[in-house]
Design a protein around this motif. Structure first.
Motif, short mmCIF file in Angstrom:
data_model
loop_
_atom_site.label_atom_id
_atom_site.label_comp_id
_atom_site.label_asym_id
_atom_site.label_seq_id
_atom_site.Cartn_x
_atom_site.Cartn_y
_atom_site.Cartn_z
N HIS A 3 0.61 -1.05 -0.14
CA HIS A 3 -0.05 0.15 0.22
C HIS A 3 0.78 1.33 -0.03
CE1 HIS A 3 -2.75 3.11 2.23
NE2 HIS A 3 -3.35 2.75 0.56
N PHE A 4 0.44 2.28 -0.98
CA PHE A 4 1.40 3.06 -1.18
C PHE A 4 -0.02 4.60 -0.68
CE2 PHE A 4 2.98 0.41 -3.62
CZ PHE A 4 4.31 0.54 -3.02
N PRO A 5 0.11 4.86 0.46
CA PRO A 5 -1.30 5.92 1.06
C PRO A 5 -0.71 7.41 -0.06
CG PRO A 5 0.12 5.54 2.85
CD PRO A 5 1.42 4.36 1.29
N SER A 6 -1.82 8.36 0.53
CA SER A 6 -0.85 9.73 -0.16
C SER A 6 -0.38 10.29 0.77
CB SER A 6 -2.22 10.32 -0.03
OG SER A 6 -1.89 11.70 -0.72
N ALA A 7 0.59 10.96 -0.03
CA ALA A 7 2.09 11.74 0.47
C ALA A 7 1.36 13.09 1.25
CB ALA A 7 3.10 12.43 -0.59
#
Length: 366
Positions: free
Chosen positions: A3-7
Motif C-alpha cells: 500500500h502506497f498512501p497519499s503523501a
C-alpha cells in the motif's frame, strides 16, 4: 498488498478497516496507490481513490469508491444518473472514473512507459476501471456496463484484481526493476513510500524452481496425512480413557459407528484434496482450480453427506496446509470467505445448498 498512501497529510484517507481487509485479500504482487493526485497535460487535475497494479499479471485498474446515504437501487452505464432508494438521483460514478482513467493513461504513457517500459507500445496500454460502493447489494439493478465493473463487496473486487489478465500485460523484465518503478509511480501519484514496503521490494524474490514447488507440495500433503493420523490417535485415546465405565451392549455399536464415521469423513476429505492438488501449487490460479475440483468431489461423495451435512470447516482445515505457505490463506486464494465460495460453487454445479440449524459451518445439498 503493498500500500502506497497519499503523501499529502491533508488528503482524504481510506478507512484503516478497508485497508486491512484488502491486505488480507491481496498478496504483495498487487500494488495499491490510494488518494492519488494526477496532473495530466491539458486535463483538469484528477483525484483518484485507488490505482491497483498487479505486477504479476501486468494488469492495471483505476477504482472509484463511493459512499451513498441510501442503498443503490439502480446502477446504470454512462449517460444517466444512479438512483438510490427513495428515488434520489446521484451523479454517475462510472462517468467520473472514466475521466480519471483517461488522465492516468495519459501520464503513464508520457512519463512511465518511456523510462521503465521502453519497448512497450503506448497505444497498447490497457487500464481497467471499477466502482466500489458498500451500498450496492444483491438487490441492486446493475445495467450492463460497457467499460468497467461495479462492486458492492471488497472480496469480489479483490478477487477480480487478483485474477484478471490482459491482452497487453505491462510486466517488468525482472524483479530487480520493481523498486525503481515503484519510486517513479509514487512520485507520479504523489503517494508516500513506506519503509516496510520499500524493504519488501529490496528483498529479492525467491525463484520458482519447479522441483522446489513440487517438494513443498509433497511436504504439505505429508503434513496433512500426519494431521489425519493424529486425529485417529486422539479418537483412539479418547476411547481408551473411557474403559473404566465400559458402554452397555446397546451403546457399544453406536460408539463404534460414530468413531468410524468421524475417521472416514476426515480421511475422505483429505483424499479428495490430495488428489486434486497432485502436481499443483505452481500458481495461485492453479491452487484455486484445485480447490474447486476438490470441493466438487466432496459434494459428489455420498459418504460425506451425513446427518449433519457436509462440513465446510473440515474442508478448510484440511485444505489450508496445501496453500498457506505459498499462497496465503484460503480467502486470499479464493477472493472471498470460504463459506461464501463453497455456496457459490455448489450453486454453479447445479446444486441447492441448504443451511443446517445449529451447524453454521455445515451445509446440505440437493
Amino acid at each position: 498488498m503493498l500500500h502506497f498512501p497519499s503523501a499529502n497529510t491533508a488528503a482524504h484517507r481510506p478507512s484503516a478497516r478497508d485497508v486491512a481487509k484488502l491486505g488480507e485479500l491481496l498478496d504483495d504482487d498487487v500494488w495499491a496507490f490510494s488518494n492519488c493526485r494526477v496532473d495530466a497535460p491539458g486535463r483538469p487535475v484528477a483525484e483518484v481513490d485507488w490505482f491497483f497494479y498487479n505486477v504479476r499479471h501486468g494488469t492495471l485498474m483505476v477504482s472509484e469508491w463511493k459512499g451513498f446515504p441510501q442503498r443503490v437501487a439502480s446502477a446504470t452505464d454512462t449517460g444517466t444518473p444512479w438512483r438510490l432508494d427513495g428515488g434520489l438521483n446521484v451523479p454517475n460514478p462510472i462517468e467520473q472514473v472514466s475521466r480519471q482513467l483517461d488522465a492516468v493513461r495519459a501520464v503513464l504513457r508520457g512519463t512511465i512507459l518511456p523510462h521503465h517500459f521502453p519497448t512497450f507500445d503506448p497505444q497498447q496500454l490497457l487500464l481497467m476501471q471499477s466502482v466500489y460502493s458498500p451500498q450496492v447489494d444483491d438487490g441492486t439493478t446493475i445495467e450492463r456496463i460497457r467499460w468497467g465493473k461495479v462492486y458492492g463487496s471488497l472480496p469480489h473486487l479483490a478477487g477480480f484484481i487478483s485474477t484478471a489478465t490482459s491482452k497487453s500485460p505491462l510486466t517488468l523484465p525482472d524483479d530487480g526493476a520493481r523498486l525503481g518503478l515503484a519510486t517513479a509511480l509514487c512520485a507520479l501519484f504523489r503517494t508516500s513510500f513506506p519503509a516496510d514496503v520499500k524493504a519488501k521490494l529490496r528483498s529479492p524474490k525467491r525463484g520458482g524452481d519447479t522441483d522446489v514447488v513440487r517438494r513443498i507440495s509433497a511436504i504439505h500433503r505429508h503434513i496433512a496425512a500426519l494431521h489425519t493420523e493424529l486425529a485417529d490417535l486422539i479418537v483412539v485415546a479418547a476411547g481408551s480413557a473411557g474403559t473404566a465405565q465400559p458402554p452397555t451392549a446397546a451403546e457399544a455399536p453406536r460408539a463404534k459407528v460414530s468413531k468410524s464415521q468421524a475417521l472416514t469423513e476426515q480421511q475422505r476429505m483429505h483424499d479428495h484434496l490430495a488428489r486434486s492438488f497432485q502436481g499443483v501449487n505452481s500458481s495461485r490460479d492453479d491452487a484455486a482450480k484445485a480447490l474447486e475440483k476438490a470441493w466438487r468431489s466432496v459434494l459428489n461423495d455420498p459418504l460425506l453427506h451425513g446427518d449433519t451435512g457436509i462440513s465446510i470447516s473440515l474442508f478448510g482445515s484440511v485444505g489450508t496446509p496445501l496453500v498457506k505457505q505459498r499462497h496465503g490463506s484460503l480467502p486470499k486464494v479464493l477472493g472471498m470467505q470460504l463459506r461464501k465460495w463453497c455456496l457459490l460453487q455448489a450453486k454453479a454445479f447445479g446444486m441447492k445448498p441448504l443451511d443446517i440449524p445449529g451447524k453454521p459451518s455445515n451445509i446440505r445439498v440437493r
